[in-house]
Design an enzyme around this catalytic site. Sequence first.
Site, PDB file in Angstrom:
ATOM      1  N   ILE A  13       0.771  -2.832  10.400  1.00 10.94           N
ATOM      2  CA  ILE A  13      -0.518  -2.472   9.787  1.00 10.94           C
ATOM      3  C   ILE A  13      -1.670  -3.156  10.518  1.00 10.94           C
ATOM      4  CG2 ILE A  13      -1.811  -2.256   7.628  1.00 10.94           C
ATOM      5  CD1 ILE A  13       0.846  -2.771   6.134  1.00 10.94           C
ATOM      6  N   THR A  37       6.368 -12.817  16.616  1.00 12.17           N
ATOM      7  CA  THR A  37       7.726 -12.982  16.087  1.00 12.17           C
ATOM      8  C   THR A  37       8.502 -11.729  16.455  1.00 12.17           C
ATOM      9  OG1 THR A  37       7.252 -11.825  14.027  1.00 12.17           O
ATOM     10  CG2 THR A  37       6.765 -14.211  14.074  1.00 12.17           C
ATOM     11  N   ASP A  60       0.414 -19.432  16.288  1.00 14.93           N
ATOM     12  CA  ASP A  60       0.953 -19.475  14.919  1.00 14.93           C
ATOM     13  C   ASP A  60      -0.168 -19.813  13.940  1.00 14.93           C
ATOM     14  OD1 ASP A  60       2.324 -20.119  12.580  1.00 14.93           O
ATOM     15  OD2 ASP A  60       3.905 -21.212  13.628  1.00 14.93           O
ATOM     16  N   THR A 126       0.112  -7.503  -1.136  1.00 12.30           N
ATOM     17  CA  THR A 126       1.022  -6.387  -1.426  1.00 12.30           C
ATOM     18  C   THR A 126       1.103  -6.123  -2.924  1.00 12.30           C
ATOM     19  OG1 THR A 126       3.381  -5.820  -1.432  1.00 12.30           O
ATOM     20  CG2 THR A 126       2.869  -8.136  -1.234  1.00 12.30           C
ATOM     21  N   ASP A 127       1.396  -4.881  -3.286  1.00 14.64           N
ATOM     22  CA  ASP A 127       1.594  -4.557  -4.710  1.00 14.64           C
ATOM     23  C   ASP A 127       2.865  -5.229  -5.247  1.00 14.64           C
ATOM     24  OD1 ASP A 127       3.515  -2.963  -3.448  1.00 14.64           O
ATOM     25  OD2 ASP A 127       2.913  -1.095  -4.435  1.00 14.64           O
ATOM     26  N   GLU A 128       3.710  -5.732  -4.344  1.00 14.04           N
ATOM     27  CA  GLU A 128       4.967  -6.343  -4.803  1.00 14.04           C
ATOM     28  C   GLU A 128       4.734  -7.643  -5.564  1.00 14.04           C
ATOM     29  OE1 GLU A 128       8.260  -6.243  -2.135  1.00 14.04           O
ATOM     30  OE2 GLU A 128       7.483  -4.525  -1.045  1.00 14.04           O
ATOM     31  N   TYR A 150      10.097 -12.826  -0.668  1.00 15.03           N
ATOM     32  CA  TYR A 150       8.928 -12.298   0.060  1.00 15.03           C
ATOM     33  C   TYR A 150       7.728 -12.185  -0.866  1.00 15.03           C
ATOM     34  CZ  TYR A 150       5.763  -8.597   1.659  1.00 15.03           C
ATOM     35  OH  TYR A 150       4.637  -7.855   1.963  1.00 15.03           O
ATOM     36  N   LYS A 154       4.128 -14.202  -0.916  1.00 17.79           N
ATOM     37  CA  LYS A 154       2.827 -13.518  -0.823  1.00 17.79           C
ATOM     38  C   LYS A 154       1.948 -13.881  -2.024  1.00 17.79           C
ATOM     39  CE  LYS A 154       1.517 -10.863   1.793  1.00 17.79           C
ATOM     40  NZ  LYS A 154       0.782 -11.035   3.091  1.00 17.79           N
ATOM     41  N   TYR A 207      20.133   2.150  -0.710  1.00 17.69           N
ATOM     42  CA  TYR A 207      20.556   1.105  -1.650  1.00 17.69           C
ATOM     43  C   TYR A 207      20.775   1.693  -3.050  1.00 17.69           C
ATOM     44  CZ  TYR A 207      18.910  -2.317   1.825  1.00 17.69           C
ATOM     45  OH  TYR A 207      18.705  -3.060   2.971  1.00 17.69           O
TER      46      TYR A 207
HETATM   47  P1  NAD Z   1       4.846  -6.721  10.335  1.00 14.56           P
HETATM   48  O1  NAD Z   1       6.072  -7.520  10.031  1.00 14.56           O
HETATM   49  O2  NAD Z   1       4.961  -5.424  11.054  1.00 14.56           O
HETATM   50  O3  NAD Z   1       3.841  -7.631  11.200  1.00 14.56           O
HETATM   51  C1  NAD Z   1       3.604  -8.979  10.935  1.00 14.56           C
HETATM   52  C2  NAD Z   1       2.856  -9.554  12.138  1.00 14.56           C
HETATM   53  O4  NAD Z   1       2.549 -10.925  11.854  1.00 14.56           O
HETATM   54  C3  NAD Z   1       3.675  -9.544  13.426  1.00 14.56           C
HETATM   55  O5  NAD Z   1       2.883  -9.131  14.504  1.00 14.56           O
HETATM   56  C4  NAD Z   1       4.095 -10.994  13.594  1.00 14.56           C
HETATM   57  O6  NAD Z   1       4.299 -11.376  14.941  1.00 14.56           O
HETATM   58  C5  NAD Z   1       2.902 -11.715  12.978  1.00 14.56           C
HETATM   59  N1  NAD Z   1       3.238 -13.066  12.501  1.00 14.56           N
HETATM   60  C6  NAD Z   1       4.299 -13.426  11.715  1.00 14.56           C
HETATM   61  N2  NAD Z   1       4.255 -14.753  11.490  1.00 14.56           N
HETATM   62  C7  NAD Z   1       3.154 -15.227  12.122  1.00 14.56           C
HETATM   63  C8  NAD Z   1       2.560 -16.511  12.241  1.00 14.56           C
HETATM   64  N3  NAD Z   1       3.114 -17.589  11.657  1.00 14.56           N
HETATM   65  N4  NAD Z   1       1.425 -16.635  12.953  1.00 14.56           N
HETATM   66  C9  NAD Z   1       0.859 -15.564  13.557  1.00 14.56           C
HETATM   67  N5  NAD Z   1       1.373 -14.330  13.487  1.00 14.56           N
HETATM   68  C10 NAD Z   1       2.506 -14.157  12.772  1.00 14.56           C
HETATM   69  O7  NAD Z   1       4.116  -6.559   8.947  1.00 14.56           O
HETATM   70  P2  NAD Z   1       3.253  -5.339   8.378  1.00 14.56           P
HETATM   71  O8  NAD Z   1       4.157  -4.381   7.737  1.00 14.56           O
HETATM   72  O9  NAD Z   1       2.278  -4.881   9.395  1.00 14.56           O
HETATM   73  O10 NAD Z   1       2.463  -6.102   7.225  1.00 14.56           O
HETATM   74  C11 NAD Z   1       1.218  -6.715   7.496  1.00 14.56           C
HETATM   75  C12 NAD Z   1       0.689  -7.350   6.232  1.00 14.56           C
HETATM   76  O11 NAD Z   1       0.561  -6.370   5.224  1.00 14.56           O
HETATM   77  C13 NAD Z   1       1.618  -8.433   5.668  1.00 14.56           C
HETATM   78  O12 NAD Z   1       0.811  -9.481   5.192  1.00 14.56           O
HETATM   79  C14 NAD Z   1       2.341  -7.733   4.538  1.00 14.56           C
HETATM   80  O13 NAD Z   1       2.673  -8.653   3.531  1.00 14.56           O
HETATM   81  C15 NAD Z   1       1.276  -6.759   4.074  1.00 14.56           C
HETATM   82  N6  NAD Z   1       1.777  -5.507   3.463  1.00 14.56           N
HETATM   83  C16 NAD Z   1       2.721  -4.739   4.084  1.00 14.56           C
HETATM   84  C17 NAD Z   1       3.125  -3.548   3.502  1.00 14.56           C
HETATM   85  C18 NAD Z   1       4.135  -2.637   4.162  1.00 14.56           C
HETATM   86  O14 NAD Z   1       4.546  -1.640   3.555  1.00 14.56           O
HETATM   87  N7  NAD Z   1       4.536  -2.872   5.387  1.00 14.56           N
HETATM   88  C19 NAD Z   1       2.554  -3.142   2.279  1.00 14.56           C
HETATM   89  C20 NAD Z   1       1.597  -3.955   1.675  1.00 14.56           C
HETATM   90  C21 NAD Z   1       1.199  -5.128   2.282  1.00 14.56           C
HETATM   91  P1  TYD Z   2      11.368  -1.265   2.451  1.00 10.90           P
HETATM   92  O1  TYD Z   2      10.899  -0.341   3.511  1.00 10.90           O
HETATM   93  O2  TYD Z   2      12.226  -2.421   2.837  1.00 10.90           O
HETATM   94  O3  TYD Z   2      10.080  -1.747   1.644  1.00 10.90           O
HETATM   95  P2  TYD Z   2       9.994  -2.598   0.251  1.00 10.90           P
HETATM   96  O4  TYD Z   2      11.249  -3.329   0.044  1.00 10.90           O
HETATM   97  O5  TYD Z   2       8.872  -3.513   0.603  1.00 10.90           O
HETATM   98  O6  TYD Z   2       9.682  -1.616  -0.821  1.00 10.90           O
HETATM   99  O7  TYD Z   2      12.171  -0.417   1.381  1.00 10.90           O
HETATM  100  C1  TYD Z   2      11.621   0.710   0.735  1.00 10.90           C
HETATM  101  C2  TYD Z   2      12.608   1.175  -0.310  1.00 10.90           C
HETATM  102  O8  TYD Z   2      13.765   1.656   0.365  1.00 10.90           O
HETATM  103  C3  TYD Z   2      13.082   0.042  -1.217  1.00 10.90           C
HETATM  104  O9  TYD Z   2      13.275   0.551  -2.538  1.00 10.90           O
HETATM  105  C4  TYD Z   2      14.405  -0.359  -0.613  1.00 10.90           C
HETATM  106  C5  TYD Z   2      14.945   0.944  -0.030  1.00 10.90           C
HETATM  107  N1  TYD Z   2      15.779   0.778   1.159  1.00 10.90           N
HETATM  108  C6  TYD Z   2      17.034   1.365   1.206  1.00 10.90           C
HETATM  109  O10 TYD Z   2      17.479   2.046   0.263  1.00 10.90           O
HETATM  110  N2  TYD Z   2      17.810   1.185   2.315  1.00 10.90           N
HETATM  111  C7  TYD Z   2      17.381   0.441   3.369  1.00 10.90           C
HETATM  112  O11 TYD Z   2      18.150   0.292   4.353  1.00 10.90           O
HETATM  113  C8  TYD Z   2      16.084  -0.151   3.323  1.00 10.90           C
HETATM  114  C9  TYD Z   2      15.561  -0.982   4.462  1.00 10.90           C
HETATM  115  C10 TYD Z   2      15.314   0.049   2.197  1.00 10.90           C
END
Ligand code: NAD
Ligand code: TYD
Length: 341
Positions: A13, A37, A60, A126-128, A150, A154, A207
């Site tokens: 994101i 990472t 970092d 996150t909404d989580e 996680y 957060k 799952y």
């Molecule tokens: P991602 O895992 O794709 O990316 C995380 C990034 O953070 C990576 O580039 C990693 O190298 C960097 N990073 C990790 N630890 C670090 C550190 N100590 N110092 C500097 N950089 C570091 O994650 P994403 O899916 O892009 O999520 C981004 C943000 O949005 C996160 O804070 C996550 O909690 C939040 N978020 C994600 C989702 C989703 O569906 N993916 C939904 C809601 C919120």
């Molecule tokens: P995920 O993409 O890991 O996001 P989050 O856990 O943050 O919601 O998972 C999305 C949904 O899909 C979640 O309900 C878990 C499910 N899931 C599977 O059923 N199988 C998988 O291998 C993964 C990674 C997720």
Amino acid sequence: MKNILVTGGAGFIGSAFVRHMVEKYPHYTIIVLDKLTYAGNTDNLLPVHDEPNYRFERGDIADAVTVKRVLEHYQVDAIVNFAAESHVDRSIMSSHAFLDTDVIGVYVLLEQARALGITRFHQVSTDEVYGWLAEGDFKETDTLQPNNPYSAAKAGGEMMVRAYHVTHGMYTTITRGSNTYGPYQYPEKMMPLFITEAIDDRPLPVYGDGKQVRDWLHVDDHARAIDLVLHVGAAGEVYNVGGENEQHNIDVTHRLLQLLGKPKTLIRHVADRPGHDRRYAVDCTKIRALGWQRNDDFESLLAQTVAWYQRNEWWWRKIKTGEYLEFYKQQYAQRLADAQA
Ligand code: NAD
Ligand code: TYD
């Protein structure tokens, strides 16, 4: 605002936000600070690599010396923090890195910003953090009841952001985004995992019963929401950002297989994730009032997403090697073997 530090900008994101900001605001300088990472990937930033208003620093967020140096060097006016350990399954295997980055890292950023008089701080959450609910949706004022390491980390990060607003008067904002999908997502998350596995005719590990509900938000809508809150969000406020698009996991899986022209026989119902949240849903009235709207055409956004992974094997094939395969084995080998038994 002129110089914006985007931490975690090489992730899924964060990189979408950087690509959006670099193009939309040529008069801003967008500085990425990322530890790179396993989830960080400079390929995600190739589209902006040569732009004059883009900079990259590897480091970092939990390292105060690095953070201070970067904040001073670029005369940063605002921080947008995406940096996090972000995968629930990994947090179940081992939680320490989640506390280091998602809690301590947030604290270090806040404290270094405060010390230098940088007051604008946006935290991507996150909404989580709310936990799950069977009916209705979560409002920003609801209690946080995170259920996995996680989301607990957060929530901890958010609490520090809140404290720095109330105690130190920092101009903080928080967005709580829902499950995000689109290009450049690390293929451990459900959508890119299932798309790339199905392309290779490999089994899709759903799952449990697959009846869990997630609210899918496109990454570009998520990035625009953060841009908006950064510019017009009120100090100390929290904004939900949802796709208003609830889907059962099993239905999304079927749709992905249809789009790829692959058979349902690839689906395996495997042992559930411990503590698996059953359903997420958030009320987005507050961010809508700021003028945000999502793209509601899930069907075509999903088709575009699938097509992107089909076209961009160069991007994901090199990720699915080395450490990735170790993680895959640990997470899925036994589950898939048991499912077939
Ligand atoms: P991602 O895992 O794709 O990316 C995380 C990034 O953070 C990576 O580039 C990693 O190298 C960097 N990073 C990790 N630890 C670090 C550190 N100590 N110092 C500097 N950089 C570091 O994650 P994403 O899916 O892009 O999520 C981004 C943000 O949005 C996160 O804070 C996550 O909690 C939040 N978020 C994600 C989702 C989703 O569906 N993916 C939904 C809601 C919120
Ligand atoms: P995920 O993409 O890991 O996001 P989050 O856990 O943050 O919601 O998972 C999305 C949904 O899909 C979640 O309900 C878990 C499910 N899931 C599977 O059923 N199988 C998988 O291998 C993964 C990674 C997720």
